[in-house]
Design a protein around this motif. Sequence first.
Motif, PDB file in Angstrom:
ATOM      1  N   ALA A  60       0.822  -1.210   0.000  1.00  0.00           N
ATOM      2  CA  ALA A  60       0.000   0.000   0.000  1.00  0.00           C
ATOM      3  C   ALA A  60       0.856   1.261   0.000  1.00  0.00           C
ATOM      4  CB  ALA A  60      -0.928   0.004   1.208  1.00  0.00           C
ATOM      5  N   LEU A  61       2.055   1.168   0.559  1.00  0.00           N
ATOM      6  CA  LEU A  61       2.946   2.320   0.620  1.00  0.00           C
ATOM      7  C   LEU A  61       3.920   2.386  -0.552  1.00  0.00           C
ATOM      8  CD1 LEU A  61       3.768   2.238   4.435  1.00  0.00           C
ATOM      9  CD2 LEU A  61       2.421   3.985   3.232  1.00  0.00           C
ATOM     10  N   GLY A  62       3.808   1.441  -1.484  1.00  0.00           N
ATOM     11  CA  GLY A  62       4.680   1.453  -2.654  1.00  0.00           C
ATOM     12  C   GLY A  62       6.075   0.949  -2.376  1.00  0.00           C
ATOM     13  N   LEU A  63       6.238   0.102  -1.351  1.00  0.00           N
ATOM     14  CA  LEU A  63       7.545  -0.459  -1.020  1.00  0.00           C
ATOM     15  C   LEU A  63       7.674  -1.879  -1.566  1.00  0.00           C
ATOM     16  CD1 LEU A  63       7.744   0.775   2.673  1.00  0.00           C
ATOM     17  CD2 LEU A  63       9.035   1.682   0.725  1.00  0.00           C
ATOM     18  N   ASP A  64       8.894  -2.387  -1.583  1.00  0.00           N
ATOM     19  CA  ASP A  64       9.156  -3.725  -2.100  1.00  0.00           C
ATOM     20  C   ASP A  64       8.427  -4.769  -1.263  1.00  0.00           C
ATOM     21  OD1 ASP A  64      10.725  -6.295  -2.638  1.00  0.00           O
ATOM     22  OD2 ASP A  64      11.661  -4.891  -4.030  1.00  0.00           O
ATOM     23  N   THR A  65       7.856  -5.769  -1.939  1.00  0.00           N
ATOM     24  CA  THR A  65       7.100  -6.819  -1.245  1.00  0.00           C
ATOM     25  C   THR A  65       7.751  -8.191  -1.389  1.00  0.00           C
ATOM     26  OG1 THR A  65       5.696  -7.136  -3.202  1.00  0.00           O
ATOM     27  CG2 THR A  65       4.909  -5.595  -1.522  1.00  0.00           C
ATOM     28  N   THR A  66       8.995  -8.224  -1.901  1.00  0.00           N
ATOM     29  CA  THR A  66       9.703  -9.496  -2.030  1.00  0.00           C
ATOM     30  C   THR A  66      10.337  -9.846  -0.701  1.00  0.00           C
ATOM     31  OG1 THR A  66      10.203  -9.013  -4.343  1.00  0.00           O
ATOM     32  CG2 THR A  66      11.450 -10.780  -3.300  1.00  0.00           C
ATOM     33  N   TYR A  67       9.865 -10.897  -0.078  1.00  0.00           N
ATOM     34  CA  TYR A  67      10.355 -11.251   1.245  1.00  0.00           C
ATOM     35  C   TYR A  67      11.826 -11.662   1.145  1.00  0.00           C
ATOM     36  CZ  TYR A  67      10.384 -13.138   5.961  1.00  0.00           C
ATOM     37  OH  TYR A  67      10.663 -13.364   7.285  1.00  0.00           O
ATOM     38  N   PRO A  68      12.692 -11.055   1.930  1.00  0.00           N
ATOM     39  CA  PRO A  68      14.119 -11.370   1.827  1.00  0.00           C
ATOM     40  C   PRO A  68      14.453 -12.702   2.461  1.00  0.00           C
ATOM     41  CG  PRO A  68      13.749  -9.821   3.617  1.00  0.00           C
ATOM     42  CD  PRO A  68      12.413 -10.027   2.952  1.00  0.00           C
TER      43      PRO A  68
END
Length: 388
Positions: A363-371
């Motif tokens: 929702a905040l436009g941040l990366d969603t790829t779990y590290p």
Amino acid sequence: MSIPPPPGPQQPQGQYPHGGPGSQAPYAYNPYAPYGPYGSYGRQTPVNGAAIGALVLGVLCFLPAVGLVLGVIALLQIRKRGERGKGMAVAGSVLSSIGLALWVLALSTGAAADVWGGFKDAANGEGTPYALAKGDCFDSPTGNLEGEAYDIDEVPCSGRHDGEVFAVVKLPGGAFPGDDEVTRIADDKCYALQDTYAMDGWAVPDDADVYYFIPSRRSWRFGDHEITCLFGSTEENGRLTGSLRNDATTLDADQVAFLRAMRAVDDALDGEPDDYAEDDLLANQTWAGEVADVTGAQAKALSGRTWPAGAGKPVADLVEEMRDASREWTAAAKSPYADDYYEHYDEAYAYVDGRTTVTARKALGLDTTYPTYEDDSEGADGGGSAAA
């Protein structure tokens, strides 16, 4: 300063065959006076100084116009004074003439500007690790970020590159502290500063790790007192693509606030004791209490902020889970037994970086790829260093 006698046969001083001192009669012929380049009493005629200067400037091709003028002056003085150095004057004049012609050619073609630019670059350390600044990306001629580094090629961060600088640490002057001490400082500083440049750890590729350029004993003597911290790929022949920078210069205020809250929780979690609860229950209880406090404080900070449209509910859902996690950490801190401790420990960790975190980040436009995280206890390879 004495004036040398004129060339040719001369009468030694103190002999007056045609009168005493002050007599206007010419000197008598002295059969013992030497001839050629030597004056009376066998003293050698001096070399003209202007001739020497002309030859030096001509050989060095430095100030060719001055060298040419000196050569002409030297020839005139030699003819008048009978001094030696005619060959030097002629050679200096010829070399200076050639140098002057080359300078005129260089100025007309722009080559002189290129040469001067090269001098300035060398003086500033351009093309070397010493010249790199925060945010610069570069390629290594060897493609390797370990060992000794003598030169680099700066390239745009938007494309593929070998390294990206995220911090430059200034070291105090004085004597060289030694390789081990410089490496220790680099380890402490660079790993601590990586999150200030790449605030969103989820956006950092799994193969990216911390490297650094450190001064060598030799470069230290030339003023290299900096540690250059950088990201590089741990893969063989691996390279980075695009800039890894995500901080206040590239993110908006809401993204920065969210990442700071998540970073505070992650830092608290990173402080987990090395000993298991069965071996040191008190240390684990103390740590769990600290995590509970930090998690609760960051939940309060997030809930007190007005979020942009579309992000309010996802962040609110995450805040509720953070509060639940804080309660579980508090219970773990109060557990009298190791088994009870781990029950609350597992419940608390279930809320860390879960589904609600991914939804809020999206929702905040941040990366969603779990590290993915490597287990340091199994000797996973990390970054490295190079001596500048």
